[in-house]
Design a protein around this motif. Structure first.
Motif, PDB file in Angstrom:
ATOM      1  N   ARG A 157       0.851  -1.181   0.000  1.00  0.00           N
ATOM      2  CA  ARG A 157       0.000   0.000   0.000  1.00  0.00           C
ATOM      3  C   ARG A 157       0.892   1.238   0.000  1.00  0.00           C
ATOM      4  O   ARG A 157       1.918   1.274   0.673  1.00  0.00           O
ATOM      5  N   ASN A 158       0.455   2.248  -0.745  1.00  0.00           N
ATOM      6  CA  ASN A 158       1.234   3.476  -0.857  1.00  0.00           C
ATOM      7  C   ASN A 158       0.281   4.655  -0.753  1.00  0.00           C
ATOM      8  O   ASN A 158      -0.666   4.768  -1.535  1.00  0.00           O
ATOM      9  N   ILE A 159       0.528   5.514   0.203  1.00  0.00           N
ATOM     10  CA  ILE A 159      -0.375   6.635   0.432  1.00  0.00           C
ATOM     11  C   ILE A 159      -0.483   7.557  -0.776  1.00  0.00           C
ATOM     12  O   ILE A 159      -1.514   8.197  -1.004  1.00  0.00           O
ATOM     13  N   SER A 160       0.554   7.592  -1.596  1.00  0.00           N
ATOM     14  CA  SER A 160       0.524   8.458  -2.776  1.00  0.00           C
ATOM     15  C   SER A 160      -0.436   7.930  -3.843  1.00  0.00           C
ATOM     16  O   SER A 160      -0.785   8.648  -4.778  1.00  0.00           O
ATOM     17  N   LEU A 161      -0.860   6.683  -3.709  1.00  0.00           N
ATOM     18  CA  LEU A 161      -1.771   6.089  -4.690  1.00  0.00           C
ATOM     19  C   LEU A 161      -3.237   6.222  -4.296  1.00  0.00           C
ATOM     20  O   LEU A 161      -4.117   5.788  -5.046  1.00  0.00           O
ATOM     21  N   VAL A 162      -3.494   6.791  -3.125  1.00  0.00           N
ATOM     22  CA  VAL A 162      -4.881   6.953  -2.675  1.00  0.00           C
ATOM     23  C   VAL A 162      -5.627   7.881  -3.631  1.00  0.00           C
ATOM     24  O   VAL A 162      -5.131   8.955  -3.992  1.00  0.00           O
ATOM     25  N   SER A 163      -6.827   7.455  -4.042  1.00  0.00           N
ATOM     26  CA  SER A 163      -7.638   8.234  -4.970  1.00  0.00           C
ATOM     27  C   SER A 163      -9.103   7.886  -4.745  1.00  0.00           C
ATOM     28  O   SER A 163      -9.419   6.973  -3.966  1.00  0.00           O
ATOM     29  N   PRO A 164     -10.023   8.587  -5.421  1.00  0.00           N
ATOM     30  CA  PRO A 164     -11.444   8.257  -5.272  1.00  0.00           C
ATOM     31  C   PRO A 164     -11.805   6.837  -5.696  1.00  0.00           C
ATOM     32  O   PRO A 164     -12.861   6.335  -5.333  1.00  0.00           O
ATOM     33  N   THR A 165     -10.937   6.194  -6.463  1.00  0.00           N
ATOM     34  CA  THR A 165     -11.186   4.812  -6.875  1.00  0.00           C
ATOM     35  C   THR A 165     -10.221   3.820  -6.242  1.00  0.00           C
ATOM     36  O   THR A 165     -10.354   2.617  -6.440  1.00  0.00           O
ATOM     37  N   ASN A 166      -9.260   4.313  -5.474  1.00  0.00           N
ATOM     38  CA  ASN A 166      -8.303   3.451  -4.781  1.00  0.00           C
ATOM     39  C   ASN A 166      -8.231   3.937  -3.338  1.00  0.00           C
ATOM     40  O   ASN A 166      -7.340   4.689  -2.956  1.00  0.00           O
ATOM     41  N   PHE A 167      -9.199   3.507  -2.541  1.00  0.00           N
ATOM     42  CA  PHE A 167      -9.398   4.068  -1.212  1.00  0.00           C
ATOM     43  C   PHE A 167      -8.232   3.805  -0.258  1.00  0.00           C
ATOM     44  O   PHE A 167      -7.963   4.599   0.637  1.00  0.00           O
ATOM     45  N   ILE A 168      -7.541   2.690  -0.428  1.00  0.00           N
ATOM     46  CA  ILE A 168      -6.476   2.327   0.511  1.00  0.00           C
ATOM     47  C   ILE A 168      -5.093   2.487  -0.097  1.00  0.00           C
ATOM     48  O   ILE A 168      -4.105   2.108   0.528  1.00  0.00           O
ATOM     49  N   GLY A 169      -4.991   3.021  -1.310  1.00  0.00           N
ATOM     50  CA  GLY A 169      -3.685   3.211  -1.940  1.00  0.00           C
ATOM     51  C   GLY A 169      -3.009   1.912  -2.306  1.00  0.00           C
ATOM     52  O   GLY A 169      -1.786   1.766  -2.143  1.00  0.00           O
ATOM     53  N   LEU A 170      -3.762   0.940  -2.801  1.00  0.00           N
ATOM     54  CA  LEU A 170      -3.203  -0.358  -3.152  1.00  0.00           C
ATOM     55  C   LEU A 170      -2.339  -0.263  -4.408  1.00  0.00           C
ATOM     56  O   LEU A 170      -2.748   0.283  -5.427  1.00  0.00           O
ATOM     57  N   ASP A 171      -1.133  -0.804  -4.317  1.00  0.00           N
ATOM     58  CA  ASP A 171      -0.220  -0.857  -5.465  1.00  0.00           C
ATOM     59  C   ASP A 171      -0.531  -2.131  -6.255  1.00  0.00           C
ATOM     60  O   ASP A 171      -0.294  -3.249  -5.796  1.00  0.00           O
TER      61      ASP A 171
END
Length: 275
Positions: A157-171
């Motif tokens: 998980r990467n906080i920079s990947l958090v988005s409206p469609t990726n709630f947990i920032g999954l890589d």
């Protein structure tokens, strides 16, 4: 206090108050004996031991409650006003104090050790090796559930990947490519051990499934493990039992206990198009 050897004087207010106390004791005892307004139906293996601790504590405190309220009802009725007797007074009574303190300490010690044994079985016992592992993330104001894919491993998980469609920032690169993420719905299999890895992305939440007797805080920065075995198939509500913000009332999800592994696999396949 009155020593009980005088005549005392029964008054109407004393009788009324004593009667109300007696009615209160009787109704409270009746509600306990008849199991009215009780827990939800038990649907997990470990829940019986938790219910046992609660009932033991309630019985002990109930006995004390009935005894003290019964005595209070008697004295307000019997001595509603002054009679001919004189009040008795003593500075201390070492024997009575030792009996009361010793009895209370022994009772509480037994209850504490009883509760500790149940706590140990839940939190300090490793789940079975074939346990299904589910990552549960609480965030304002929703529950996000993640299952490992075919490789059996969770992706990073990467906080920079958090988005409206990726709630947990999954890589999605690497191990996370086949992870299954579901919003607001969790599935498990009947009589199969489940290990829940609780996390939070913002504030303290609480993962609460009343029927399964599961109730555990999700704390930011920590991964807290909890496990259970569901014994009754069906759908149960997952609530947040920690006041987590203005829209706390919206934070709920559904836990479905499937009767067979095939039903669970079918649900997992239905989630693939949304990944």
């Amino acid at each position: 206090m009155a020593n009980g050897v005088g005549t005392g004087k029964v008054t109407v207010p004393g009788v009324v108050l004593g009667g109300l106390l007696a009615i209160f004791v009787v109704i409270s005892t009746w509600l306990f004996i008849t199991d009215r307004y009780w827990f939800t139906e038990l649907s997990s293996e470990h829940g019986a031991s938790l219910d046992g601790v609660f009932i033991a504590v309630l019985i002990v405190t109930g006995i004390a409650f009935v005894a003290t309220q019964g005595l209070l009802a008697y004295f307000v009725t019997r001595y509603g006003a002054n009679g001919d007797e004189k009040a008795s007074y003593w500075h201390d009574n070492p024997k009575a104090e030792m009996i009361l303190i010793g009895g209370t300490a022994l009772t509480l010690t037994i209850l504490v050790f009883y509760g500790q044994l149940v706590w140990y079985d839940i939190y300090f016992t490793d789940p079975p090796e074939d346990s299904m592992v589910v990552e549960v993330t609480g965030q304002q104001f929703q529950w996000v559930f993640r299952y490992p894919g075919i490789d059996g491993e969770f992706g990073e998980r990467n906080i920079s990947l958090v988005s409206p469609t990726n709630f947990i920032g999954l890589d999605r690169n690497g191990a996370g490519a086949d992870d299954i993420v579901a919003l607001g719905q969790m599935h498990a299999v009947l009589n199969q051990p489940v290990t829940v890895l609780l996390r939070s992305t913002d504030v303290i939440h609480n993962f609460h499934v009343p029927h399964l007797r599961v109730k555990q805080d999700a704390v930011p920065g920590l991964t807290i493990e909890n496990h259970f075995v569901a014994t009754i198939a069906g759908e149960y509500e997952i609530a947040c039992a920690e006041l987590c913000g203005a829209n706390h009332y919206r934070m709920k999800a559904a836990l479905t206990i499937d009767e067979t592994e095939a039903e669970f696999d079918q649900w997992m396949e239905e989630q693939l198009p949304f990944q």
